[in-house]
Write a protein that holds these residues in place. Structure first.
Motif, mmCIF file in Angstrom:
data_model
loop_
_atom_site.group_PDB
_atom_site.id
_atom_site.type_symbol
_atom_site.label_atom_id
_atom_site.label_comp_id
_atom_site.label_asym_id
_atom_site.label_seq_id
_atom_site.Cartn_x
_atom_site.Cartn_y
_atom_site.Cartn_z
ATOM 1 N N ASP A 123 0.849 -1.194 0.000
ATOM 2 C CA ASP A 123 0.000 0.000 0.000
ATOM 3 C C ASP A 123 0.888 1.249 0.000
ATOM 4 O O ASP A 123 1.134 1.851 1.037
ATOM 5 C CB ASP A 123 -0.904 -0.030 1.237
ATOM 6 C CG ASP A 123 -1.795 1.189 1.333
ATOM 7 O OD1 ASP A 123 -2.104 1.781 0.287
ATOM 8 O OD2 ASP A 123 -2.183 1.542 2.453
ATOM 9 N N LEU A 128 -3.582 3.958 1.996
ATOM 10 C CA LEU A 128 -5.035 4.046 1.918
ATOM 11 C C LEU A 128 -5.738 2.968 2.734
ATOM 12 O O LEU A 128 -6.938 3.032 2.950
ATOM 13 C CB LEU A 128 -5.484 3.919 0.452
ATOM 14 C CG LEU A 128 -4.923 4.943 -0.530
ATOM 15 C CD1 LEU A 128 -5.264 4.548 -1.954
ATOM 16 C CD2 LEU A 128 -5.469 6.315 -0.201
ATOM 17 N N VAL A 129 -5.003 1.971 3.195
ATOM 18 C CA VAL A 129 -5.593 0.774 3.785
ATOM 19 C C VAL A 129 -5.535 0.812 5.308
ATOM 20 O O VAL A 129 -4.532 1.209 5.899
ATOM 21 C CB VAL A 129 -4.854 -0.478 3.258
ATOM 22 C CG1 VAL A 129 -5.344 -1.730 3.931
ATOM 23 C CG2 VAL A 129 -5.010 -0.569 1.761
ATOM 24 N N CYS A 139 -10.404 -0.202 3.463
ATOM 25 C CA CYS A 139 -9.775 1.106 3.284
ATOM 26 C C CYS A 139 -10.103 2.025 4.457
ATOM 27 O O CYS A 139 -11.077 1.819 5.175
ATOM 28 C CB CYS A 139 -10.252 1.727 1.978
ATOM 29 S SG CYS A 139 -9.836 0.739 0.530
ATOM 30 N N ARG A 140 -9.307 3.068 4.611
ATOM 31 C CA ARG A 140 -9.517 4.032 5.689
ATOM 32 C C ARG A 140 -10.821 4.809 5.534
ATOM 33 O O ARG A 140 -11.390 5.261 6.514
ATOM 34 C CB ARG A 140 -8.352 5.008 5.759
ATOM 35 C CG ARG A 140 -7.057 4.369 6.185
ATOM 36 C CD ARG A 140 -5.973 5.418 6.355
ATOM 37 N NE ARG A 140 -4.682 4.801 6.517
ATOM 38 C CZ ARG A 140 -4.193 4.395 7.679
ATOM 39 N NH1 ARG A 140 -4.906 4.522 8.759
ATOM 40 N NH2 ARG A 140 -3.006 3.847 7.748
ATOM 41 N N GLN A 200 -14.706 -1.428 1.373
ATOM 42 C CA GLN A 200 -14.114 -2.748 1.501
ATOM 43 C C GLN A 200 -14.174 -3.434 0.148
ATOM 44 O O GLN A 200 -15.242 -3.517 -0.463
ATOM 45 C CB GLN A 200 -14.837 -3.580 2.546
ATOM 46 C CG GLN A 200 -14.158 -4.895 2.777
ATOM 47 C CD GLN A 200 -14.470 -5.473 4.134
ATOM 48 O OE1 GLN A 200 -15.078 -4.823 4.965
ATOM 49 N NE2 GLN A 200 -14.040 -6.692 4.349
ATOM 50 N N VAL A 216 -2.094 -2.083 -3.819
ATOM 51 C CA VAL A 216 -3.349 -1.348 -3.718
ATOM 52 C C VAL A 216 -3.217 -0.048 -4.517
ATOM 53 O O VAL A 216 -2.256 0.692 -4.354
ATOM 54 C CB VAL A 216 -3.685 -1.034 -2.242
ATOM 55 C CG1 VAL A 216 -4.961 -0.220 -2.141
ATOM 56 C CG2 VAL A 216 -3.802 -2.315 -1.448
ATOM 57 N N ARG A 219 -5.233 3.597 -6.118
ATOM 58 C CA ARG A 219 -6.206 4.605 -5.708
ATOM 59 C C ARG A 219 -7.629 4.174 -6.094
ATOM 60 O O ARG A 219 -8.588 4.450 -5.385
ATOM 61 C CB ARG A 219 -5.860 5.942 -6.350
ATOM 62 C CG ARG A 219 -6.744 7.077 -5.881
ATOM 63 C CD ARG A 219 -6.310 8.381 -6.469
ATOM 64 N NE ARG A 219 -5.001 8.731 -5.939
ATOM 65 C CZ ARG A 219 -4.194 9.617 -6.491
ATOM 66 N NH1 ARG A 219 -4.557 10.248 -7.581
ATOM 67 N NH2 ARG A 219 -3.037 9.896 -5.957
ATOM 68 N N ASP A 260 -8.861 1.198 -6.030
ATOM 69 C CA ASP A 260 -9.366 0.194 -5.102
ATOM 70 C C ASP A 260 -10.144 0.821 -3.957
ATOM 71 O O ASP A 260 -11.146 0.272 -3.506
ATOM 72 C CB ASP A 260 -8.229 -0.646 -4.513
ATOM 73 C CG ASP A 260 -7.596 -1.559 -5.558
ATOM 74 O OD1 ASP A 260 -8.325 -2.002 -6.480
ATOM 75 O OD2 ASP A 260 -6.399 -1.844 -5.436
ATOM 76 N N CYS A 261 -9.704 1.958 -3.485
ATOM 77 C CA CYS A 261 -10.335 2.593 -2.336
ATOM 78 C C CYS A 261 -11.223 3.774 -2.710
ATOM 79 O O CYS A 261 -11.644 4.540 -1.846
ATOM 80 C CB CYS A 261 -9.264 3.070 -1.334
ATOM 81 S SG CYS A 261 -8.445 1.676 -0.519
#
Length: 107
Positions: A36, A40-41, A77-78, A82, A98, A100, A102-103
């Motif tokens: 990551d 972001l995770v 993700c934060r 998910q 990961v 950008r 993805d989240c």
């Protein structure tokens, strides 16, 4: 002086054998690494067969695990999103980065 040289050879042999054993073990049993780079995770786990096994945070931006079940990588993700990525199987090596996208929140 001869005994120190002999001891260093044995120590070097033990170190090389340990590295060889660890490499063969990772190759044989497999591993999963999630990278990551953008931080972001919040958490990562392997999900499958009705089980959830969290992955260990190894270093900043890296999660690692040994796959013991067939499943997928679950990325939390934060921002609350998910996602499920990758196909995890015991004995297989898998690395995932990961992105950008993805989240990103879908509309």
């Amino acid at each position: 002086m001869q005994r120190y040289f002999f001891s260093l050879r044995i120590a070097a042999l033990v170190i090389v054998a340990g590295i060889a054993y660890a490499s063969l073990d990772l190759w044989w049993h497999g591993f999963v690494v999630v990278r990551d780079p953008r931080h972001l995770v919040a958490a990562v786990a392997i999900e499958g067969d009705g089980q959830r096994r969290p992955m260990r945070a190894y270093s900043t931006g890296y999660w690692v695990a040994r796959p013991t079940i067939d499943g997928v990588i679950s990325i939390a993700c934060r921002n609350g999103v998910q996602v499920h990525r990758g196909d995890v199987q015991p004995g297989r090596q898998l690395a995932y980065t990961v992105t950008r996208d993805d989240c990103a929140r879908t509309r």
